[in-house]
Write an enzyme that holds these catalytic residues in place. Structure first.
Site, PDB file in Angstrom:
ATOM      1  CG  HIS A  69      39.374  55.647  14.626  1.00  0.00           C
ATOM      2  ND1 HIS A  69      40.164  56.096  15.500  1.00  0.00           N
ATOM      3  CD2 HIS A  69      40.125  54.614  14.079  1.00  0.00           C
ATOM      4  CE1 HIS A  69      41.748  55.519  15.496  1.00  0.00           C
ATOM      5  NE2 HIS A  69      41.341  55.053  14.615  1.00  0.00           N
ATOM      6  CB  CYS A  77      39.240  59.635  21.090  1.00  0.00           C
ATOM      7  SG  CYS A  77      38.494  59.749  19.549  1.00  0.00           S
TER       8      CYS A  77
END
Length: 282
Positions: free
Chosen positions: A180, A274
């Site tokens: 990511h 996250c």
């Protein structure tokens, strides 16, 4: 009672902080039951109680810094719900809910959509293209930095630009450990970022150098410690305690590093950012 992972140390005046509103989800059902990134190993034991204590420390740090923390209720069968950053992207009250690549996380989209509906967000749309929220779509002042290569498609970049109303800059990730964008790059304020160059394709590196000539460049050890999975309010930067070199670079640039420790969540390939979805109001 929640406890701080580390004290916030006063420093001389520097860039201003701006209070933020964040969405977090307690890791009450956290587990590593499958492997969808190189950090995940279902055979490696996870201490859920410890993960919850580490998460509470993160939430306490954010509140102590003056930010609002809202909570998304965890749901059984969705062990990665703690990673709320992946669930949506919010710009000026407009919400683009994620459309996850892996079926194991697909149920998180509906959970996020229900939360936004209950909170009376009026412009909520679930992505048609594969898109993993702020994991790959990072708002950076006048633009969105968007990743492709592993989880989010380039078609999703076009959709995000249309729905969220900001120009999107596409960046290709090439190292599967940094699957990511928020594992390889952090937005510090409207004009500054920090990133790990080796996580990106050559064209993306050239583009980042042009857009951010004064960026902080992370070394391999700090990147591997998930040091770039950081949360910035424009002054304080909450990042993994193991990223000591990066903390020094931030301090030298006028920011206040705030170390936290989330090693249990790292077993699923997650860090501070996250766990945090920013809710940007209109």
């Amino acid at each position: 009672m929640d406890t701080l992972a580390a004290p916030v140390v006063p420093v001389p005046p520097g860039p201003p902080a701006r209070p933020r509103r964040y969405l977090l989800c307690p890791p009450e059902h956290f587990a590593v039951e499958y492997a969808i990134n190189p950090w995940m190993d279902p055979d490696r034991p996870v201490d859920r109680a410890l993960a919850l204590r580490q998460w509470r420390a993160l939430a306490s740090v954010l509140r102590a810094l003056g930010h609002r923390v809202d909570l998304l209720a965890p749901e059984p069968g969705l062990p990665d719900m703690v990673f709320t950053a992946n669930g949506a992207t919010v710009v000026a009250g407009r919400v683009l809910v994620a459309n996850f690549r892996h079926r194991q996380r697909a149920g998180e989209s509906a959970a996020h959509r229900r939360w936004f509906a209950a909170e009376r967000f009026r412009q909520v749309r679930t992505a048609a293209e594969v898109n993993e929220g702020e994991g790959d779509l990072l708002v950076a002042g006048p633009r969105i930095l968007a990743a492709s290569g592993f989880r989010t498609t380039t078609a999703a970049h076009r959709e995000a630009q249309q729905v969220l109303g900001l120009p999107v800059v596409s960046l290709e990730l090439t190292d599967p450990r940094y699957y990511h964008l928020d594992t390889a790059l952090a937005v510090l304020d409207d004009t500054r970022v920090m990133y790990y160059p080796d996580a990106f394709a050559p064209a993306a590196r050239r583009l980042l150098r042009r857009l951010y000539p004064d960026a902080i460049l992370a070394g391999a050890p700090d990147a591997a410690a998930f040091g770039l999975n950081a949360i910035s309010d424009g002054r304080h930067v909450v990042l993994p305690a193991a990223a000591r070199g990066l903390a020094g670079q931030l301090r030298a640039a006028g920011f206040v590093p705030v170390p936290v420790s989330l090693p249990e969540l790292l077993k699923a390939g997650g860090g501070p950012k996250c766990c945090v979805l920013e809710l940007r109001s209109a």
